[in-house]
Structures are given as structure tokens and as C-alpha cells.
Scaffold this active site. Structure first.
Site, mmCIF file in Angstrom:
data_model
loop_
_atom_site.group_PDB
_atom_site.id
_atom_site.type_symbol
_atom_site.label_atom_id
_atom_site.label_comp_id
_atom_site.label_asym_id
_atom_site.label_seq_id
_atom_site.Cartn_x
_atom_site.Cartn_y
_atom_site.Cartn_z
ATOM 1 N N ASP A 32 59.785 51.735 50.002
ATOM 2 C CA ASP A 32 58.866 52.750 49.463
ATOM 3 C C ASP A 32 59.411 54.187 49.612
ATOM 4 O O ASP A 32 60.437 54.318 50.441
ATOM 5 C CB ASP A 32 57.414 52.850 50.102
ATOM 6 C CG ASP A 32 56.219 53.476 49.484
ATOM 7 O OD1 ASP A 32 55.542 52.786 49.090
ATOM 8 O OD2 ASP A 32 56.292 54.628 49.221
ATOM 9 N N LEU A 150 44.733 40.036 42.708
ATOM 10 C CA LEU A 150 44.248 40.399 44.148
ATOM 11 C C LEU A 150 42.788 41.327 44.134
ATOM 12 O O LEU A 150 42.912 42.697 43.487
ATOM 13 C CB LEU A 150 45.198 40.899 45.071
ATOM 14 C CG LEU A 150 46.508 40.318 44.829
ATOM 15 C CD1 LEU A 150 47.568 41.134 45.673
ATOM 16 C CD2 LEU A 150 46.502 38.838 45.415
ATOM 17 N N GLU A 152 40.780 44.138 46.298
ATOM 18 C CA GLU A 152 40.968 44.541 47.711
ATOM 19 C C GLU A 152 40.068 44.106 48.781
ATOM 20 O O GLU A 152 38.815 43.675 48.404
ATOM 21 C CB GLU A 152 40.568 46.030 47.550
ATOM 22 C CG GLU A 152 41.585 46.722 46.614
ATOM 23 C CD GLU A 152 41.491 48.376 46.793
ATOM 24 O OE1 GLU A 152 40.602 48.895 47.554
ATOM 25 O OE2 GLU A 152 42.205 48.599 45.621
ATOM 26 N N GLY A 254 33.616 50.153 39.780
ATOM 27 C CA GLY A 254 34.277 51.215 40.200
ATOM 28 C C GLY A 254 35.716 50.706 40.580
ATOM 29 O O GLY A 254 36.177 49.611 40.404
ATOM 30 N N CYS A 257 41.013 49.731 39.820
ATOM 31 C CA CYS A 257 41.054 48.902 38.764
ATOM 32 C C CYS A 257 40.623 48.799 37.480
ATOM 33 O O CYS A 257 41.169 48.916 36.290
ATOM 34 C CB CYS A 257 41.579 47.501 39.189
ATOM 35 S SG CYS A 257 42.632 47.462 40.797
ATOM 36 N N LYS A 260 40.396 52.198 35.145
ATOM 37 C CA LYS A 260 41.436 52.320 34.542
ATOM 38 C C LYS A 260 41.871 51.163 33.645
ATOM 39 O O LYS A 260 42.434 51.452 32.547
ATOM 40 C CB LYS A 260 42.707 52.308 35.807
ATOM 41 C CG LYS A 260 43.969 52.203 35.334
ATOM 42 C CD LYS A 260 45.201 52.457 36.651
ATOM 43 C CE LYS A 260 45.197 51.301 37.414
ATOM 44 N NZ LYS A 260 46.033 50.143 36.922
HETATM 45 C C1 UGA Z 1 39.350 43.791 41.001
HETATM 46 C C2 UGA Z 1 39.569 42.435 40.278
HETATM 47 O O1 UGA Z 1 38.299 41.564 40.973
HETATM 48 C C3 UGA Z 1 40.959 41.591 40.939
HETATM 49 O O2 UGA Z 1 40.830 40.343 40.235
HETATM 50 C C4 UGA Z 1 41.925 42.279 40.179
HETATM 51 O O3 UGA Z 1 43.254 41.771 40.547
HETATM 52 C C5 UGA Z 1 41.996 43.688 40.917
HETATM 53 O O4 UGA Z 1 40.746 44.265 40.407
HETATM 54 C C6 UGA Z 1 43.286 44.619 40.321
HETATM 55 O O5 UGA Z 1 43.218 44.805 38.887
HETATM 56 O O6 UGA Z 1 44.078 44.797 41.016
HETATM 57 P P1 UGA Z 1 38.849 44.909 43.173
HETATM 58 O O7 UGA Z 1 39.461 46.258 42.402
HETATM 59 O O8 UGA Z 1 39.346 44.706 44.397
HETATM 60 O O9 UGA Z 1 39.318 43.610 42.239
HETATM 61 O O10 UGA Z 1 37.416 44.808 42.877
HETATM 62 P P2 UGA Z 1 36.217 43.876 42.884
HETATM 63 O O11 UGA Z 1 35.930 43.166 43.860
HETATM 64 O O12 UGA Z 1 36.571 43.252 41.303
HETATM 65 O O13 UGA Z 1 35.143 44.900 42.387
HETATM 66 C C7 UGA Z 1 35.293 46.007 41.466
HETATM 67 C C8 UGA Z 1 33.741 46.730 41.255
HETATM 68 O O14 UGA Z 1 32.776 45.886 40.823
HETATM 69 C C9 UGA Z 1 33.281 47.023 42.578
HETATM 70 O O15 UGA Z 1 32.654 48.640 42.570
HETATM 71 C C10 UGA Z 1 32.154 46.312 43.013
HETATM 72 O O16 UGA Z 1 31.204 46.694 43.755
HETATM 73 C C11 UGA Z 1 31.647 45.991 41.552
HETATM 74 N N1 UGA Z 1 30.962 44.596 41.501
HETATM 75 C C12 UGA Z 1 31.604 43.371 41.830
HETATM 76 C C13 UGA Z 1 29.592 44.618 41.169
HETATM 77 O O17 UGA Z 1 28.850 45.592 41.125
HETATM 78 N N2 UGA Z 1 28.783 43.340 41.046
HETATM 79 C C14 UGA Z 1 29.655 42.023 41.249
HETATM 80 O O18 UGA Z 1 28.962 41.066 41.226
HETATM 81 C C15 UGA Z 1 30.972 42.241 41.716
#
Ligand code: UGA
Length: 424
Positions: A32, A150, A152, A254, A257, A260
Site C-alpha cells: 500500500d 465480497l 462488507e 447505499g 459499491c 458507484k
Molecule cells: C455489495 C454486493 O452485495 C457484493 O456482492 C459486492 O461484491 C460488493 O457490493 C462490491 O461491489 O464490492 P456491500 O456493498 O458490502 O456489497 O453491501 P450489501 O450487503 O450488498 O448492501 C448494499 C446496500 O443495500 C446496503 O445499504 C444495504 O442496507 C441495502 N440492502 C441490502 C437493503 O436495503 N435490502 C436488502 O435486502 C439488502
């Protein structure tokens, strides 16, 4: 078979990738450009909240399988594989900014061994494999796309138990070599061309975002027709083609990922001559969802947010992370503040004021003098808080539960007027 791996960038993706590859037996050097981050990592301190990561980093450092170095120069010379895990932030026009990835490629180029494989793990626009090839100017080095999926908070679990491993390569031999890195994992592995691999990543995130926007829109319909979204979603989810997962209504999606990547895919499609109206709609519904929560808070505050004291529980973009990037909670609080609300927030993972929001260290203190309590992140601990005690701190007992988290009956028993999402 153990391989020598370099990982450039120790953010969520890079650190998880490095620690997990070391865990399954590879010899990994993570690099890094941030000196203080490298110092902390070398002391075994993990800069992010990620389940199981600290354990794996310490295990890797103890076994000697995992090392951290400052700058990419020392991390690549004897490496067969080099993962690029640097950020691809959203540029001003919505497209992904590739400057970090190009800079990293240029920096490592003179030091890569012949026949090394450079692997794009960051989410990069379709065509970036070529961009990296051009930045490297090393025809003797292969560039392969290997997107991460993945989440978070569960990134270590997701890495070690993936739904699939996707490899995008023009060169079959290079693809097979990358596939060998994952031999220890039981997962379907698919090899395709780089553009398809890159598109799989964007399409997956866009589809998941669409699923949530869809369910949030259905929640609005449920409110209008007097249905209960929890039952509607349960009933839908029994259909195997739909499934129960990722159908939780909430304050909108939000994180670092989805926003964006959605904008980037809209832009990628536009540049290629396709107007992705469906995805633009998905984004629009998400923006409306933030306003729908603000409207509920306005009702809860008695018709106006101007001068109203509001307690907010939750700041992170989802539970079990300390990440607030593009958090719906923060966006909604900003919109409430713009309407004149005085917001006091509590979040178990955030310990100081953030983005113009006053943060207190206790959920009940956040309720002091509040006309309404708005729950914005689905932290488990919020379910078990003493609502009677919270209510005693407030001027009026009104609750907006934007995650449908707490037991409505219990809230009402404690004297709260309750508004959820898609259910009354
Ligand atoms: C997301 C994807 O789920 C991963 O597969 C992907 O690898 C990652 O982005 C990435 O591109 O690196 P992440 O950003 O960690 O992962 O978040 P999520 O768990 O997917 O949640 C995203 C948003 O959706 C959060 O704000 C969460 O609260 C919301 N959400 C999720 C809901 O409102 N309802 C749901 O049923 C699931």
C-alpha cells in the site's frame, strides 16, 4: 499448490484477498502507498471492521505467509500473480475513475517477472483489462479479470465460500493458472473473456440494487393499499426463481459499491449507445426512498421538521460495518437537516461527529428532547434497547423504523406511534 502472490492496495478488497489467499496456503505480499496503514498492519492492527479478518491477518503473519510492504515496488519482483485492488472511485461524469489502477500498473510494470499475471480485482469498467495491458506495456505479462463479489462485514466468509469464481482471460493458460489459486475452495469456476467477466460484476450489483429498489417500490404500494410488505416478500420469496434473499425493504441502498457501480453501468451503456432506462429507474426509486423516509419523519415530528429535534439510530450504510460511505442514513439525516431538523445520532460503530452530524455515545442520550426517533441502520442491538427508557427521554413518542427492525407491538406498548416501511 502454493503460489507467490502480490496484492496492490490494502483496502477492503485487497486486505481480504491477501489474508484469505495466505490462509489457503499461498505466499502473499500486500502493498500500500499509505505508510501509517502499513505500520499498523505490521503491528497486527486491522484498520477496518470485518468479521474474522484480524484472525486471518495474524495467522498469516505468524506463519510467514502474509507480509505487508510500503509501495508496490518491493511487492512484485518474484510474484507469479499480482492482484490490483486499488480504488476506482466515481468520476465527475459518473464513470469510474481509472487513474489509480493505471498508476499502479505503470509503477509495477518494470519490476514484473516474465510471464507474470496481473489480475484486476477492483470493479473496473468494461474494457479495463485492455487499459491495464496498455499501461503495463509488457506483452510478456498477462492481464486477467477476476472480479470480487465480497460483501462488507462478511467479506472473509464470502471469499472462502464464494457462490462463484469468475475469470476473464483471452489466454487459456493464464486463466488456468489463475484458477489454480482457488483450488482450495469449493466453488463453481467459470472462465470467460475479459469484457464478459467485467460485465458480470456490474450486472450482478445492478441486479441486486434493482431487487432492493423493486421491493422498496412494492413497500410503497403496500402502504397505499393496506398490505404488509413483510408478508408480501415472504410470499414472493417462496418462488425459487425469486428467492428470499436481498428483498428487505429499507431506507434505500447505499455503500461504496451499489451507487458507484450503478452510475458506472449507466455510463458504460450510454457510451456504448444504449440508454439503460431500467437502471436509471432503479437509481431514481432509491433517491425517492430517501425522501419517503424524510416524509415519514416529518409526519412523526407533527407536520414539520423545522426546528424539530430528531433522534437517529444508525449511521453506517448497513449493520456490522463501520463504513459510512454513501450511507442512506447519512443522506436521509442531511435531508432532514436541510428541512430544519436538529438531529442527534447514535451508531455502535461511529464514535465522533461525522459529516455535519452530531453523534452521541449512547442511544438514549440521542433521544433527549426528541419529537421522533428514526431507525436507519439494522443493528441487531437496536432490537433489544429499552423503548420505555428511550421514550422517557423524548418529548413525544413517535418512531420511524426505516428497517422494519423493532417489534411493532413492543413499540406501541411503550406508547410509540409507529411507522415502518410498507407496513403500518
Ligand atoms: C455489495 C454486493 O452485495 C457484493 O456482492 C459486492 O461484491 C460488493 O457490493 C462490491 O461491489 O464490492 P456491500 O456493498 O458490502 O456489497 O453491501 P450489501 O450487503 O450488498 O448492501 C448494499 C446496500 O443495500 C446496503 O445499504 C444495504 O442496507 C441495502 N440492502 C441490502 C437493503 O436495503 N435490502 C436488502 O435486502 C439488502
Amino acid at each position: 499448490m502454493a503460489s507467490n502472490v502480490g496484492v496492490i492496495g490494502t483496502g477492503y478488497v485487497g486486505l481480504t484477498t491477501g489474508a484469505c489467499l495466505a490462509h489457503i496456503g499461498h505466499d502473499v505480499v500486500c502493498a500500500d502507498i499509505d505508510a501509517s496503514k502499513i505500520e499498523r498492519l505490521n503491528r497486527g492492527e486491522i484498520p477496518i471492521l470485518e468479521d474474522g479478518l484480524e484472525l486471518l491477518v495474524n495467522e498469516g503473519m505468524r506463519s510467514g505467509n502474509l507480509r505487508f510492504v510500503l509501495g508496490s515496488a518491493d511487492s512484485v519482483p518474484d510474484r507469479e500473480f499480482v492482484f490490483l485492488c486499488v480504488p476506482t472511485p466515481q468520476g465527475e461524469d459518473g464513470s469510474a475513475d481509472l487513474s489509480y489502477i493505471e498508476a499502479a500498473a505503470r509503477e509495477i510494470s518494470p519490476r514484473l517477472q516474465t510471464d507474470a499475471i496481473v489480475i484486476n480485482k477492483s470493479t473496473v469498467p468494461v474494457g479495463s483489462t485492455r487499459v491495464v495491458e496498455q499501461a503495463l506495456e509488457r506483452p510478456d505479462v498477462h492481464v486477467v479479470s477476476n472480479p470480487e463479489f465480497l460483501r462488507e462485514g462478511t467479506a472473509v466468509h464470502d471469499f472462502l465460500h464464494p457462490d462463484r469464481v469468475v475469470i476473464g482471460a483471452d489466454n487459456q493458460a493464464a486463466a488456468i493458472r489463475v484458477a489454480s489459486l482457488y483450488l482450495g475452495l469449493a466453488a463453481p469456476l467459470m472462465v470467460t473473456d475479459p469484457a464478459s467477466a467485467e460485465t458480470i460484476k456490474y450486472a450482478s450489483n445492478a441486479f441486486l440494487a434493482a431487487k432492493i429498489s423493486f421491493v422498496n417500490a412494492i413497500a410503497a404500494v403496500c402502504e397505499a393499499v393496506g398490505a404488509d410488505v413483510a408478508d408480501v416478500v415472504l410470499g414472493m420469496g417462496y418462488d425459487k426463481r425469486i428467492g428470499q434473499e436481498f428483498l428487505r425493504p429499507g431506507p434505500g441502498w447505499g455503500g461504496s459499491c451499489f451507487p458507484k457501480d450503478s452510475f458506472a453501468l449507466i455510463r458504460i451503456a450510454e457510451d456504448a449507445g444504449y440508454d439503460f432506462r431500467l437502471l436509471r429507474g432503479v437509481v431514481e426509486v432509491n433517491d425517492q426512498q430517501f425522501d419517503r423516509v424524510v416524509e415519514k419523519a416529518t409526519v412523526a415530528a407533527g407536520g414539520s421538521l423545522d426546528g424539530a429535534v430528531i433522534a437517529a439510530w444508525g449511521l453506517t450504510f448497513k449493520a456490522r460495518t463501520d463504513d459510512t460511505r454513501m450511507s442512506p442514513a447519512i443522506e436521509i439525516i442531511h435531508r432532514m437537516q436541510a428541512a430544519g431538523a436538529i438531529v442527534k445520532a447514535f451508531d455502535p460503530a461511529i464514535h465522533s461527529d461525522i459529516e455535519g452530524i452530531s453523534v452521541v455515545g449512547d442511544p438514549y442520550a440521542a433521544c433527549d428532547g426528541a419529537a421522533a426517533l428514526v431507525i436507519l441502520t439494522e443493528w441487531d442491538e437496536f432490537k433489544w434497547l429499552d423503548l420505555e427508557k428511550a421514550g422517557a427521554h423524548m418529548t413525544t413518542r413517535n418512531m420511524v423504523d426505516a428497517r422494519n427492525l423493532v417489534d411493532r407491538g413492543r413499540a406501541r406498548q411503550a406508547g410509540f406511534s409507529y411507522q415502518g416501511i410498507g407496513r403500518s
